[in-house]
Design a protein around this motif. Structure first.
Motif, short mmCIF file in Angstrom:
data_model
loop_
_atom_site.label_atom_id
_atom_site.label_comp_id
_atom_site.label_asym_id
_atom_site.label_seq_id
_atom_site.Cartn_x
_atom_site.Cartn_y
_atom_site.Cartn_z
N THR A 1 -30.70 48.58 30.01
CA THR A 1 -29.36 48.23 30.47
C THR A 1 -28.60 49.52 30.77
O THR A 1 -28.63 50.46 29.98
CB THR A 1 -28.59 47.43 29.40
OG1 THR A 1 -29.28 46.20 29.13
CG2 THR A 1 -27.18 47.11 29.87
N VAL A 2 -27.94 49.54 31.91
CA VAL A 2 -27.14 50.70 32.29
C VAL A 2 -25.67 50.29 32.24
O VAL A 2 -25.22 49.40 32.97
CB VAL A 2 -27.49 51.21 33.70
CG1 VAL A 2 -26.69 52.49 34.02
CG2 VAL A 2 -28.99 51.49 33.82
N VAL A 3 -24.94 50.93 31.33
CA VAL A 3 -23.52 50.63 31.11
C VAL A 3 -22.68 51.76 31.70
O VAL A 3 -22.95 52.94 31.44
CB VAL A 3 -23.21 50.49 29.61
CG1 VAL A 3 -21.71 50.26 29.38
CG2 VAL A 3 -24.03 49.36 29.00
N GLY A 4 -21.67 51.43 32.49
CA GLY A 4 -20.79 52.43 33.05
C GLY A 4 -19.46 52.48 32.32
O GLY A 4 -18.94 51.44 31.88
N ILE A 5 -18.92 53.68 32.14
CA ILE A 5 -17.57 53.86 31.61
C ILE A 5 -16.79 54.66 32.64
O ILE A 5 -17.08 55.83 32.90
CB ILE A 5 -17.56 54.59 30.25
CG1 ILE A 5 -18.30 53.75 29.21
CG2 ILE A 5 -16.13 54.86 29.80
CD1 ILE A 5 -18.34 54.37 27.84
N CYS A 6 -15.82 54.00 33.25
CA CYS A 6 -15.04 54.59 34.33
C CYS A 6 -13.59 54.75 33.88
O CYS A 6 -13.17 54.14 32.89
CB CYS A 6 -15.13 53.67 35.55
SG CYS A 6 -14.33 54.30 37.04
N GLY A 7 -12.84 55.57 34.60
CA GLY A 7 -11.43 55.73 34.28
C GLY A 7 -10.90 57.02 34.84
O GLY A 7 -11.65 57.85 35.35
N PRO A 8 -9.59 57.23 34.76
CA PRO A 8 -8.96 58.42 35.34
C PRO A 8 -9.26 59.67 34.52
O PRO A 8 -9.74 59.57 33.38
CB PRO A 8 -7.47 58.07 35.30
CG PRO A 8 -7.34 57.13 34.15
CD PRO A 8 -8.60 56.32 34.15
N PRO A 9 -8.95 60.85 35.07
CA PRO A 9 -9.18 62.10 34.34
C PRO A 9 -8.46 62.11 32.99
O PRO A 9 -7.31 61.71 32.90
CB PRO A 9 -8.60 63.17 35.28
CG PRO A 9 -8.68 62.56 36.64
CD PRO A 9 -8.43 61.10 36.43
#
Length: 213
Positions: A25-33
């Motif tokens: 499983t590939v989990v992404g964690i995204c968000g601003p700087p």
């Protein structure tokens, strides 16, 4: 939420999701700087590793920063950190290799001491169940970035109050040797411009987590 609460909220979603699936499983964690993506991704991978039968490695998108020499050649030095200052196609290629479960994949990282990417420093064996990928532009819908979302099984978007992020970003620039006016100029001219681009992708995430001050 404070950081421990954010970690628990992420675990409560990720672990059942992974256990309901077979294979990687590939989990992404995204968000601003400066939202805390690197801290959360490392903590999440560590926490997953203590669950029976699960293993995890954190892989940062920042390993695909173009070199400072190349940024200078392209005239992009003052925009370092913007989408066009990364090797997005190379990042997509790495994600495809990770999803394919190749025997051993080496991922790059980014040094905040050298301010350069360093290749081949994160080994990802084929038996690792969960890859936690963190970065600003995982949800961008255009250019090479558009391929990223389909390569991630689950994406968490981590947000934080603007003032908290901005203070952290200013400290980051001061640590690079800029004076306070220069640091603030960089943050409000460059980092926050990028943050606006990232915020526009927020609704493409599966779950939104908010970090308190």
């Amino acid at each position: 939420m404070r950081p421990p609460d954010v970690l628990q909220a992420a675990l409560d979603v990720v672990v059942p999701f992974v256990r309901a699936r077979s294979g990687r499983t590939v989990v992404g964690i995204c968000g601003p700087p400066a939202a805390g993506k690197s801290t959360l991704s490392s903590a999440l991978a560590d926490a997953i590793n203590v669950h029976d039968g699960l293993s995890s490695v954190a892989v940062p998108m920042d390993g695909f920063h173009l070199s400072n020499v190349e940024l200078e050649r392209l005239g992009l030095t003052e925009r370092k950190g913007a989408p066009e200052t990364f090797d997005a196609a190379g990042f997509v290629h790495l994600l495809r290799r990770l999803r394919a479960g190749e025997d051993l994949v080496y991922a790059p990282s980014y040094s905040r001491t050298l301010h350069e990417s360093i290749g081949g420093v994160i080994p990802v064996p084929s038996d690792v169940r969960v890859i936690v990928v963190e970065g600003n532009y995982l949800l961008l819908p255009h250019g090479p970035w558009a391929s990223v979302r389909d390569l991630l099984d689950l994406v968490l978007y981590l947000d934080a109050p603007d003032d908290v992020r901005q203070e952290s970003l200013v400290r980051r620039q001061l640590a690079k040797g800029l004076d306070l006016p220069q640091a603030r100029d960089w943050v409000y001219r460059s980092d926050e411009r990028n943050a606006e681009v990232i915020a526009a992708t927020r609704d493409r995430a599966d779950l939104i987590l908010s970090r308190g001050g």
